[in-house]
Design a protein around this motif. Sequence first.
Motif, PDB file in Angstrom:
ATOM      1  N   PHE A 138     -55.409 -27.043  12.089  1.00 53.52           N
ATOM      2  CA  PHE A 138     -54.504 -27.459  10.305  1.00 53.52           C
ATOM      3  C   PHE A 138     -54.516 -26.490   9.582  1.00 53.52           C
ATOM      4  N   PRO A 139     -53.252 -26.312   9.145  1.00 56.64           N
ATOM      5  CA  PRO A 139     -53.194 -24.945   8.088  1.00 56.64           C
ATOM      6  C   PRO A 139     -53.337 -25.170   6.790  1.00 56.64           C
ATOM      7  N   TYR A 140     -54.146 -24.490   6.695  1.00 57.92           N
ATOM      8  CA  TYR A 140     -54.606 -24.186   5.115  1.00 57.92           C
ATOM      9  C   TYR A 140     -53.956 -23.076   4.565  1.00 57.92           C
ATOM     10  N   GLU A 141     -53.870 -23.055   3.240  1.00 57.62           N
ATOM     11  CA  GLU A 141     -53.443 -21.562   2.151  1.00 57.62           C
ATOM     12  C   GLU A 141     -52.424 -21.344   2.264  1.00 57.62           C
ATOM     13  N   GLY A 142     -51.546 -20.981   1.960  1.00 56.72           N
ATOM     14  CA  GLY A 142     -50.216 -19.994   1.971  1.00 56.72           C
ATOM     15  C   GLY A 142     -49.527 -19.293   1.174  1.00 56.72           C
ATOM     16  N   SER A 143     -48.755 -19.748   0.976  1.00 60.07           N
ATOM     17  CA  SER A 143     -47.828 -18.266  -0.236  1.00 60.07           C
ATOM     18  C   SER A 143     -47.106 -18.725  -1.147  1.00 60.07           C
ATOM     19  N   VAL A 144     -46.383 -18.447  -2.361  1.00 62.01           N
ATOM     20  CA  VAL A 144     -45.249 -18.396  -3.189  1.00 62.01           C
ATOM     21  C   VAL A 144     -44.556 -19.723  -2.410  1.00 62.01           C
ATOM     22  N   THR A 145     -44.437 -19.827  -0.942  1.00 61.47           N
ATOM     23  CA  THR A 145     -43.501 -21.145  -0.816  1.00 61.47           C
ATOM     24  C   THR A 145     -43.784 -21.745   0.365  1.00 61.47           C
ATOM     25  N   HIS A 146     -45.064 -21.963   0.207  1.00 65.46           N
ATOM     26  CA  HIS A 146     -45.736 -22.874   0.959  1.00 65.46           C
ATOM     27  C   HIS A 146     -47.330 -22.370   0.087  1.00 65.46           C
ATOM     28  N   ILE A 147     -47.893 -24.232   0.405  1.00 61.36           N
ATOM     29  CA  ILE A 147     -49.219 -23.833   1.043  1.00 61.36           C
ATOM     30  C   ILE A 147     -49.709 -25.610   1.552  1.00 61.36           C
ATOM     31  N   ASP A 148     -50.619 -25.269   1.422  1.00 59.09           N
ATOM     32  CA  ASP A 148     -51.112 -26.425   2.984  1.00 59.09           C
ATOM     33  C   ASP A 148     -52.979 -26.502   2.839  1.00 59.09           C
ATOM     34  N   PRO A 202     -50.764 -30.871  -8.094  1.00 60.39           N
ATOM     35  CA  PRO A 202     -51.371 -31.101  -8.741  1.00 60.39           C
ATOM     36  C   PRO A 202     -52.860 -31.199  -8.309  1.00 60.39           C
ATOM     37  N   ARG A 203     -54.019 -30.796  -8.488  1.00 58.19           N
ATOM     38  CA  ARG A 203     -54.864 -30.907  -7.343  1.00 58.19           C
ATOM     39  C   ARG A 203     -55.970 -31.908  -8.251  1.00 58.19           C
ATOM     40  N   ARG A 204     -55.318 -32.575  -9.436  1.00 56.12           N
ATOM     41  CA  ARG A 204     -56.123 -34.213  -9.768  1.00 56.12           C
ATOM     42  C   ARG A 204     -55.620 -34.663  -9.175  1.00 56.12           C
ATOM     43  N   ARG A 205     -54.759 -35.093  -9.035  1.00 54.36           N
ATOM     44  CA  ARG A 205     -53.721 -36.509  -8.092  1.00 54.36           C
ATOM     45  C   ARG A 205     -54.160 -35.982  -7.257  1.00 54.36           C
ATOM     46  N   LEU A 206     -53.382 -35.199  -6.020  1.00 53.30           N
ATOM     47  CA  LEU A 206     -53.493 -34.516  -4.919  1.00 53.30           C
ATOM     48  C   LEU A 206     -54.922 -33.820  -4.271  1.00 53.30           C
ATOM     49  N   ARG A 207     -56.767 -34.289  -4.367  1.00 54.84           N
ATOM     50  CA  ARG A 207     -57.235 -33.315  -5.003  1.00 54.84           C
ATOM     51  C   ARG A 207     -57.592 -32.247  -2.761  1.00 54.84           C
ATOM     52  N   GLU A 208     -56.979 -32.489  -2.228  1.00 52.83           N
ATOM     53  CA  GLU A 208     -56.986 -31.741  -1.037  1.00 52.83           C
ATOM     54  C   GLU A 208     -56.425 -30.743  -0.856  1.00 52.83           C
ATOM     55  N   PHE A 209     -56.128 -29.847  -1.619  1.00 51.15           N
ATOM     56  CA  PHE A 209     -55.091 -28.840  -2.669  1.00 51.15           C
ATOM     57  C   PHE A 209     -56.538 -28.486  -3.329  1.00 51.15           C
ATOM     58  N   MET A 210     -57.646 -28.793  -3.232  1.00 51.01           N
ATOM     59  CA  MET A 210     -59.025 -28.030  -3.901  1.00 51.01           C
ATOM     60  C   MET A 210     -59.125 -26.627  -3.291  1.00 51.01           C
ATOM     61  N   GLU A 211     -60.177 -26.102  -3.533  1.00 50.27           N
ATOM     62  CA  GLU A 211     -61.065 -24.748  -2.844  1.00 50.27           C
ATOM     63  C   GLU A 211     -62.147 -24.948  -3.256  1.00 50.27           C
ATOM     64  N   PRO A 212     -62.952 -24.884  -2.517  1.00 52.90           N
ATOM     65  CA  PRO A 212     -61.986 -23.644  -1.275  1.00 52.90           C
ATOM     66  C   PRO A 212     -61.791 -24.719   0.137  1.00 52.90           C
ATOM     67  N   GLN A 213     -60.962 -23.995   0.284  1.00 51.82           N
ATOM     68  CA  GLN A 213     -60.309 -24.440   1.836  1.00 51.82           C
ATOM     69  C   GLN A 213     -60.714 -24.434   3.172  1.00 51.82           C
ATOM     70  N   PRO A 214     -61.059 -24.503   3.759  1.00 50.38           N
ATOM     71  CA  PRO A 214     -60.981 -26.320   4.318  1.00 50.38           C
ATOM     72  C   PRO A 214     -61.843 -27.204   3.868  1.00 50.38           C
ATOM     73  N   PHE A 215     -60.976 -28.423   4.368  1.00 52.36           N
ATOM     74  CA  PHE A 215     -62.509 -29.546   3.446  1.00 52.36           C
ATOM     75  C   PHE A 215     -62.718 -28.994   1.956  1.00 52.36           C
ATOM     76  N   PRO A 216     -62.822 -29.110   0.628  1.00 53.66           N
ATOM     77  CA  PRO A 216     -63.326 -28.414  -0.406  1.00 53.66           C
ATOM     78  C   PRO A 216     -64.141 -30.018  -0.664  1.00 53.66           C
ATOM     79  N   SER A 217     -63.875 -31.421  -0.466  1.00 50.51           N
ATOM     80  CA  SER A 217     -65.185 -32.139  -0.849  1.00 50.51           C
ATOM     81  C   SER A 217     -66.023 -32.812   0.246  1.00 50.51           C
ATOM     82  N   CYS A 218     -65.654 -32.078   1.343  1.00 48.93           N
ATOM     83  CA  CYS A 218     -66.365 -33.137   2.598  1.00 48.93           C
ATOM     84  C   CYS A 218     -67.003 -32.037   3.626  1.00 48.93           C
ATOM     85  N   MET A 219     -67.380 -30.451   2.866  1.00 48.00           N
ATOM     86  CA  MET A 219     -68.158 -29.664   3.626  1.00 48.00           C
ATOM     87  C   MET A 219     -69.338 -29.718   3.357  1.00 48.00           C
TER      88      MET A 219
END
Length: 226
Positions: A138-148, A202-219
């Motif tokens: 699974f990809p994670y992180e990214g650049s100014v044109t994309h983020i996973d 929007p990290r409040r709505r799409l919480r999977e984009f929170m940091e630190p990656q990967p799996f920020p909420s269940c690591m």
Amino acid sequence: MSLAAGCSHASTRSKANPCASARAAAAARIAHDVLRGDVNGDGVPDRVALVRLRRGESRCGAFLVVRAGGRTLTHALRTTPSSPLVPSLNGLAALGSRPGLAIVVTTWEGASTAFARVFAVREGRVFAFATRTPDGTFPYEGSVTHIDAIDCAGPLVVASGWFLRGTTGHSFGFFRHFYRVGTDRFQLVRSESGTSRSPFPPRRRLREFMEPQPFPSCMRARGAAA
């Protein structure tokens, strides 16, 4: 004739186990950064480490080493002459409803995106979960044109992407794939997609984009290099 047959048999066995000596060396070593957590589901904390034997290109340059239930289990990982060094141990994550934590490993990195693979311990062996991607990552992180990003979403796992659409710099798209954690694979349940004029998710709505990656909420235990 019997001697020739014996040599041939030995040669065949050697070719079938190219990682045997490296596996034994890794099992005898313990890394400084050891993570502790129950990975085999017996309720007792286990020890998990990534042992690197080589820095360059090698099919068996690193190993996941798991000491669980009085046994030492290993899984070979390919190494490449990259910087930063990969593979790297991200941590132990609580995925799905099955007992036992999953082992998350970044197996390779691009210019801005990293790629994580999920491993589990079942029936005395370490194995990689199957995914829809060809290399099982699974990809994670990214650049100014994309983020996973990838994270838990209740009992499911969500893998998402936010990306630039077109060349104007004012239109962005996103996708979200939700997976059920099966016995040995991630099973797609549903997908979502849409558009936005914001360059940032929007990290409040799409919480999977929170940091630190990967799996920020269940690591539950995060590696030092993650």
